[in-house]
Scaffold this motif. Sequence first.
Motif, short mmCIF file in Angstrom:
data_model
loop_
_atom_site.label_atom_id
_atom_site.label_comp_id
_atom_site.label_asym_id
_atom_site.label_seq_id
_atom_site.Cartn_x
_atom_site.Cartn_y
_atom_site.Cartn_z
N ARG A 78 5.62 16.85 -5.92
CA ARG A 78 4.72 17.02 -4.77
C ARG A 78 3.26 16.99 -5.22
NH1 ARG A 78 7.86 17.72 -0.54
NH2 ARG A 78 9.83 18.81 -0.76
N LEU A 79 2.99 17.53 -6.40
CA LEU A 79 1.63 17.46 -6.94
C LEU A 79 1.23 16.01 -7.25
CD1 LEU A 79 -0.84 19.06 -7.91
CD2 LEU A 79 0.25 19.18 -10.15
N LEU A 80 2.17 15.23 -7.75
CA LEU A 80 1.91 13.81 -7.98
C LEU A 80 1.61 13.10 -6.66
CD1 LEU A 80 1.96 11.21 -9.73
CD2 LEU A 80 4.41 11.11 -9.26
N ALA A 81 2.38 13.38 -5.62
CA ALA A 81 2.14 12.75 -4.32
C ALA A 81 0.79 13.17 -3.76
CB ALA A 81 3.26 13.12 -3.35
N LEU A 82 0.43 14.44 -3.91
CA LEU A 82 -0.88 14.91 -3.44
C LEU A 82 -2.01 14.24 -4.22
CD1 LEU A 82 -2.47 16.87 -1.63
CD2 LEU A 82 -2.27 18.55 -3.46
N PHE A 111 0.82 -1.22 0.00
CA PHE A 111 0.00 0.00 0.00
C PHE A 111 0.85 1.27 0.00
CE2 PHE A 111 -3.56 -2.66 1.60
CZ PHE A 111 -4.47 -2.33 0.61
N LEU A 112 2.02 1.22 0.60
CA LEU A 112 2.87 2.41 0.67
C LEU A 112 3.76 2.58 -0.56
CD1 LEU A 112 4.01 2.43 4.39
CD2 LEU A 112 2.29 3.86 3.31
N LEU A 113 3.85 1.57 -1.41
CA LEU A 113 4.75 1.64 -2.56
C LEU A 113 4.52 2.86 -3.45
CD1 LEU A 113 7.07 0.28 -4.06
CD2 LEU A 113 5.38 -1.00 -5.35
N PRO A 114 3.29 3.21 -3.84
CA PRO A 114 3.12 4.41 -4.67
C PRO A 114 3.61 5.68 -3.98
CG PRO A 114 1.12 3.11 -4.68
CD PRO A 114 2.01 2.51 -3.65
N PHE A 115 3.40 5.76 -2.67
CA PHE A 115 3.84 6.95 -1.94
C PHE A 115 5.36 6.98 -1.81
CE2 PHE A 115 -0.43 5.84 -0.49
CZ PHE A 115 -1.09 7.01 -0.79
N MET A 116 5.97 5.81 -1.63
CA MET A 116 7.43 5.76 -1.56
C MET A 116 8.05 6.17 -2.88
SD MET A 116 8.28 2.41 0.77
CE MET A 116 7.11 1.26 0.06
N LEU A 117 7.46 5.69 -3.99
CA LEU A 117 8.01 6.03 -5.30
C LEU A 117 7.84 7.51 -5.62
CD1 LEU A 117 6.93 2.92 -7.39
CD2 LEU A 117 9.19 3.47 -6.49
N SER A 118 6.72 8.10 -5.19
CA SER A 118 6.55 9.54 -5.45
C SER A 118 7.52 10.37 -4.61
CB SER A 118 5.10 9.96 -5.18
OG SER A 118 4.78 9.80 -3.83
N ASN A 119 7.84 9.92 -3.41
CA ASN A 119 8.86 10.62 -2.61
C ASN A 119 10.25 10.42 -3.20
OD1 ASN A 119 7.11 11.69 -0.72
ND2 ASN A 119 7.19 9.88 0.56
N LEU A 120 10.50 9.24 -3.72
CA LEU A 120 11.79 8.94 -4.32
C LEU A 120 12.02 9.72 -5.61
CD1 LEU A 120 14.28 7.11 -3.93
CD2 LEU A 120 13.10 5.42 -5.33
N ALA A 121 10.94 10.04 -6.32
CA ALA A 121 11.06 10.74 -7.60
C ALA A 121 11.73 12.10 -7.45
CB ALA A 121 9.68 10.90 -8.24
N ILE A 122 11.55 12.74 -6.32
CA ILE A 122 12.18 14.05 -6.09
C ILE A 122 13.69 13.92 -6.11
CG2 ILE A 122 12.49 15.88 -4.37
CD1 ILE A 122 9.60 15.44 -3.53
N TRP A 123 14.21 12.82 -5.56
CA TRP A 123 15.66 12.67 -5.45
C TRP A 123 16.28 12.00 -6.67
CZ3 TRP A 123 17.11 15.62 -1.72
CH2 TRP A 123 16.25 15.85 -0.66
N MET A 124 15.49 11.37 -7.51
CA MET A 124 16.03 10.64 -8.65
C MET A 124 16.04 11.45 -9.94
SD MET A 124 17.00 7.87 -7.33
CE MET A 124 17.39 6.89 -8.75
N ARG A 125 15.67 12.70 -9.89
CA ARG A 125 15.63 13.52 -11.09
C ARG A 125 17.04 13.95 -11.48
NH1 ARG A 125 15.87 16.53 -6.97
NH2 ARG A 125 16.30 18.75 -6.98
N PRO A 126 17.26 14.27 -12.76
CA PRO A 126 18.57 14.77 -13.17
C PRO A 126 18.86 16.13 -12.53
CG PRO A 126 17.25 14.13 -15.07
CD PRO A 126 16.36 14.08 -13.88
N ALA A 127 20.11 16.36 -12.22
CA ALA A 127 20.50 17.62 -11.58
C ALA A 127 20.46 18.74 -12.60
CB ALA A 127 21.89 17.49 -10.98
N ASN A 128 19.56 19.68 -12.39
CA ASN A 128 19.44 20.85 -13.25
C ASN A 128 18.92 21.99 -12.38
OD1 ASN A 128 19.06 22.79 -15.17
ND2 ASN A 128 17.75 21.55 -16.49
N PRO A 129 19.80 22.89 -11.92
CA PRO A 129 19.37 23.94 -11.00
C PRO A 129 18.27 24.84 -11.56
CG PRO A 129 21.77 23.89 -11.18
CD PRO A 129 21.23 22.96 -12.22
N GLY A 130 18.19 24.98 -12.88
CA GLY A 130 17.18 25.84 -13.47
C GLY A 130 15.77 25.34 -13.31
#
Length: 197
Positions: free
Chosen positions: A104-108, A75-94
Amino acid sequence: MSNDVVELRVHGAASASAAQVLNVSQVEQVAGDRSGGFYRPRRRCSCRSGERVTEAYRWGDLPAGSVVRTLTLVFLLPFMLSNLAIWMRPANPGSDAMVRSLCRLLALTLTALYVLAFAGVALDLIAWKCMGPSRCLAGRTWLSWLGGQPVGLRLAVLAVVPAVAIGLLWRASTRPREMFDAFRAPADEVSRPPTPS
């Protein structure tokens, strides 16, 4: 390569030990618990590969838990993956703020979907549609006590179901955090990458 680079090795379904994954004889746990944790080679062994820090994640005991624990993880897997998505994105400061906002909108959205599913079943299907005809209540003694009540009272009573679902989700999500917060790393700071020699 900088000191911030961490090579993470994860074993497959064969459930190898952390020492086997890292190909060293001595390891120490730096995070997690006995069911799933992060391990690094002990500092005294000479097992550095350049400036890269090598860690192993051992998850072999996670599936060996109880049925409740397995269902909690499912049951928590979708929420864990949405939290993980923030940290797994490519580094682009812009685009950092925009990507964080979208994650965060996806998690909401996932949370709202979860609550609306429980509300739809409890309020629409059971309280509104099923309580009216007597054939729906036949053989369901756990619902028959609510069958003859006014619609407003049925809706009010069954509105507790989505609230309980939110409470159970919250409780299930705090249990793993409590286990990881309870872990204390060894006295020397093993979480800091070793300095190159």
